[in-house]
Design a protein around this motif. Sequence first.
Motif, mmCIF file in Angstrom:
data_model
loop_
_atom_site.group_PDB
_atom_site.id
_atom_site.type_symbol
_atom_site.label_atom_id
_atom_site.label_comp_id
_atom_site.label_asym_id
_atom_site.label_seq_id
_atom_site.Cartn_x
_atom_site.Cartn_y
_atom_site.Cartn_z
ATOM 1 N N TYR B 11 0.846 -1.241 0.085
ATOM 2 C CA TYR B 11 0.023 0.081 -0.068
ATOM 3 C C TYR B 11 1.051 1.203 0.047
ATOM 4 N N LEU B 14 4.645 1.350 1.657
ATOM 5 C CA LEU B 14 4.421 0.154 2.407
ATOM 6 C C LEU B 14 4.512 -1.219 1.709
ATOM 7 N N PRO B 35 0.500 -15.883 10.479
ATOM 8 C CA PRO B 35 -0.251 -15.117 11.648
ATOM 9 C C PRO B 35 -0.929 -13.815 10.993
ATOM 10 N N ASN B 36 -1.715 -13.326 12.090
ATOM 11 C CA ASN B 36 -2.425 -12.105 11.739
ATOM 12 C C ASN B 36 -1.326 -11.006 11.272
ATOM 13 N N ALA B 38 0.349 -11.215 8.467
ATOM 14 C CA ALA B 38 1.329 -11.615 7.667
ATOM 15 C C ALA B 38 1.218 -11.175 6.193
ATOM 16 N N GLY B 39 0.108 -10.664 5.733
ATOM 17 C CA GLY B 39 -0.082 -10.070 4.487
ATOM 18 C C GLY B 39 -0.564 -11.103 3.459
ATOM 19 N N LYS B 40 -1.597 -11.977 4.096
ATOM 20 C CA LYS B 40 -2.321 -13.068 3.495
ATOM 21 C C LYS B 40 -3.558 -12.403 2.851
ATOM 22 N N SER B 41 -4.285 -11.502 3.049
ATOM 23 C CA SER B 41 -5.451 -10.763 2.686
ATOM 24 C C SER B 41 -4.577 -9.895 1.273
ATOM 25 N N THR B 42 -3.453 -9.396 1.770
ATOM 26 C CA THR B 42 -2.889 -8.303 0.872
ATOM 27 C C THR B 42 -2.667 -9.177 -0.479
ATOM 28 N N ARG B 45 -5.371 -9.667 -2.459
ATOM 29 C CA ARG B 45 -5.693 -8.369 -3.238
ATOM 30 C C ARG B 45 -4.713 -8.438 -4.508
HETATM 31 N N1 LIG Z 1 -5.634 -0.915 3.199
HETATM 32 C C1 LIG Z 1 -4.533 -1.141 3.815
HETATM 33 N N2 LIG Z 1 -3.577 0.241 3.757
HETATM 34 C C2 LIG Z 1 -2.524 0.065 4.395
HETATM 35 N N3 LIG Z 1 -1.947 -1.151 4.990
HETATM 36 C C3 LIG Z 1 -2.720 -2.064 5.293
HETATM 37 C C4 LIG Z 1 -3.968 -2.195 4.454
HETATM 38 N N4 LIG Z 1 -4.364 -3.350 4.608
HETATM 39 C C5 LIG Z 1 -3.535 -4.157 5.141
HETATM 40 N N5 LIG Z 1 -2.524 -3.188 5.643
HETATM 41 C C6 LIG Z 1 -1.221 -3.650 6.232
HETATM 42 O O1 LIG Z 1 -0.662 -4.901 5.617
HETATM 43 C C7 LIG Z 1 -0.131 -5.928 6.595
HETATM 44 C C8 LIG Z 1 -0.785 -7.060 6.173
HETATM 45 O O2 LIG Z 1 -2.113 -7.216 6.321
HETATM 46 P P1 LIG Z 1 -2.987 -8.049 5.732
HETATM 47 O O3 LIG Z 1 -2.725 -8.583 4.535
HETATM 48 O O4 LIG Z 1 -4.218 -8.077 6.154
HETATM 49 O O5 LIG Z 1 -2.874 -9.617 6.763
HETATM 50 P P2 LIG Z 1 -3.490 -10.778 7.180
HETATM 51 O O6 LIG Z 1 -4.366 -10.913 6.006
HETATM 52 O O7 LIG Z 1 -2.229 -11.775 6.750
HETATM 53 O O8 LIG Z 1 -3.732 -10.682 8.372
HETATM 54 C C9 LIG Z 1 -0.461 -5.120 7.608
HETATM 55 O O9 LIG Z 1 0.758 -4.865 8.383
HETATM 56 C C10 LIG Z 1 -1.519 -4.253 7.727
HETATM 57 O O10 LIG Z 1 -1.363 -3.491 8.475
#
Ligand SMILES: Nc1ncnc2c1ncn2[C@@H]1O[C@H](COP(=O)(O)OP(=O)(O)O)[C@@H](O)[C@H]1O
Lengths: 287, 235
Positions: B11, B14, B35-36, B38-42, B45
């Motif tokens: 993002y 970052l 773990p929470n 870790a970047g799984k959802s990212t 995306r």
């Molecule tokens: N929309 C966003 N904007 C900026 N940073 C984000 C956003 N979504 C997630 N992050 C950051 O990206 C990192 C990975 O998040 P995320 O992919 O949600 O992890 P997970 O799904 O593994 O729990 C975290 O440090 C989180 O704070």
Amino acid sequence: MIISIIINGLLIGCIYSLIAVGLTVIFGVMRIINMFHGDAVMLGMYSAYLLHEKYGISPYISPIITAPAFLVIGLAIYKILEPIPPKQREMSSLIITLGISFVTATLAMLIWTADYRTVNLSYSQEVFDIFGTRIGYPAFFSSAFSVILIIAFYFFMTKTFLGMSIRATAIDPVSASLFGVNVKVISMLTFGIGLVLAGVAGAILSPIFYIYPFVGSNFVIKAFTIVVLGGMGSVTGALIGGLLLGVSEALASTFLEYSMKDIIAFIIFLSVLIFKPSGILGGKSRV
Amino acid sequence: MFEVRDLIGGYGKLEVIKNINFDIKEGEILSIIGPNGAGKSTLLRALTGLLPNLKGSIRFLGEELCGKPPHYYASVGIAHVQERHRVFGTMTVRENLLMGAYIKTKRQSIEKNLETVFELFPRLKERLKQQAGTLSGGEQQMLTIGQALMMMPRLILLDEPSLGLAPLLINSIYDALMKLNEQGMTILLVEQNVKKALQISQRAMLIENGEIVLQGNSQDIKNNETINKVYLGMA
Ligand SMILES: Nc1ncnc2c1ncn2[C@@H]1O[C@H](COP(=O)(O)OP(=O)(O)O)[C@@H](O)[C@H]1O
Ligand SMILES: [Mg+2]
């Protein structure tokens, strides 16, 4: 007496609703505060007036001819607003469209002069009776057409894929895009459709309102009042809000001074913003 | 069928995903655990065009997709079920399902696909006219999976389908996923519920800090010592 005031208020309210529906959908989908909306109404009025004067085309029919022009104007203005980052949308769009609004109204004055104009239909003076209320045919037709258009728009929004994708984009553009919705195209179309509704409303209004270059500012204030009243982005809210405003105006102009009529919108506008900023419908249902 | 190479993204400045490489094979369930944060959802995306300025390569059935907009991913048959059962709350359940069939070529099969969804999640049928926002969390999760099925996808990306659900509901969601996989659906499953994920998937990857630190057969990963200690809580 009171019934006839309310009936007249409802008739005008239907037309106000039609103006506000376009405005609220534009806001719901794109977070664009469109100050140009009233000028689209004004252009709709003039185009209906001119087509009636020159070719004798009824203002209830001429929108079929002029609608594409409003779609194009909408797409063009959208292109100007598109580069604004989403976070600055509301404020920047307000300022930019206010500028476009002022330029448009000024140009209208140069072209058509500041004279007040009216569309005179053969049945302009004819009236009929409901519940002891005398209703002019133009007012009746204008309201009826508005109601038909709002109902048609409601079906468009709930029963067609395009309408559903507009609502989905308003609720959650990211999710919508994951189902294949091209959010940019939908936003552009929505802006176009919103302006078409404003232009059509202008034509429909033309037989019962005076037409002059700065008439738009009058309508944009009413439309915004309705939108905050019904909740930003809500179509049903716009419908109810329009009727409420129509009735309030009618009551105010009868029981208070006639000049209170146009102030009532301001009073409602401020009261809602102060006491219930999410709108009277709770503002939960977007579009 | 799906090949990810040298994927880097995040993002703005970052950087969340750091050099990710993996394949998904047709017909498998591949799970991603970690773990929470870790970047799984990212990562998910990134795999459906939601991250701007993504670097690397995403090939799906031979076509390069990196840099394409999200709606294009949908059109080639990739469904992405997002975290926290994101439904269109003020639209009805039926309208939500229809949105799944938004792509023109899928609209002929709406009735058939609705039947498939109702077979899997009979509850949705009873609630068709209800606003999606009034459903329970579990029902919303079923709805999001139903929406994905309406897309008739070749590949489904699922982000934590068990998050916040009661055990009984988790089981019925997982039963549904198992059935889908048996019918040939390819699934990329992101889960924090490591036990469930390893049970259902053929292969798994562990992501920490935006990097794949372990990948292999789910069976082997289940027996891995660190996974056991850290993620399954067994000594
Ligand atoms: N929309 C966003 N904007 C900026 N940073 C984000 C956003 N979504 C997630 N992050 C950051 O990206 C990192 C990975 O998040 P995320 O992919 O949600 O992890 P997970 O799904 O593994 O729990 C975290 O440090 C989180 O704070
Ligand atoms: Mg996550």
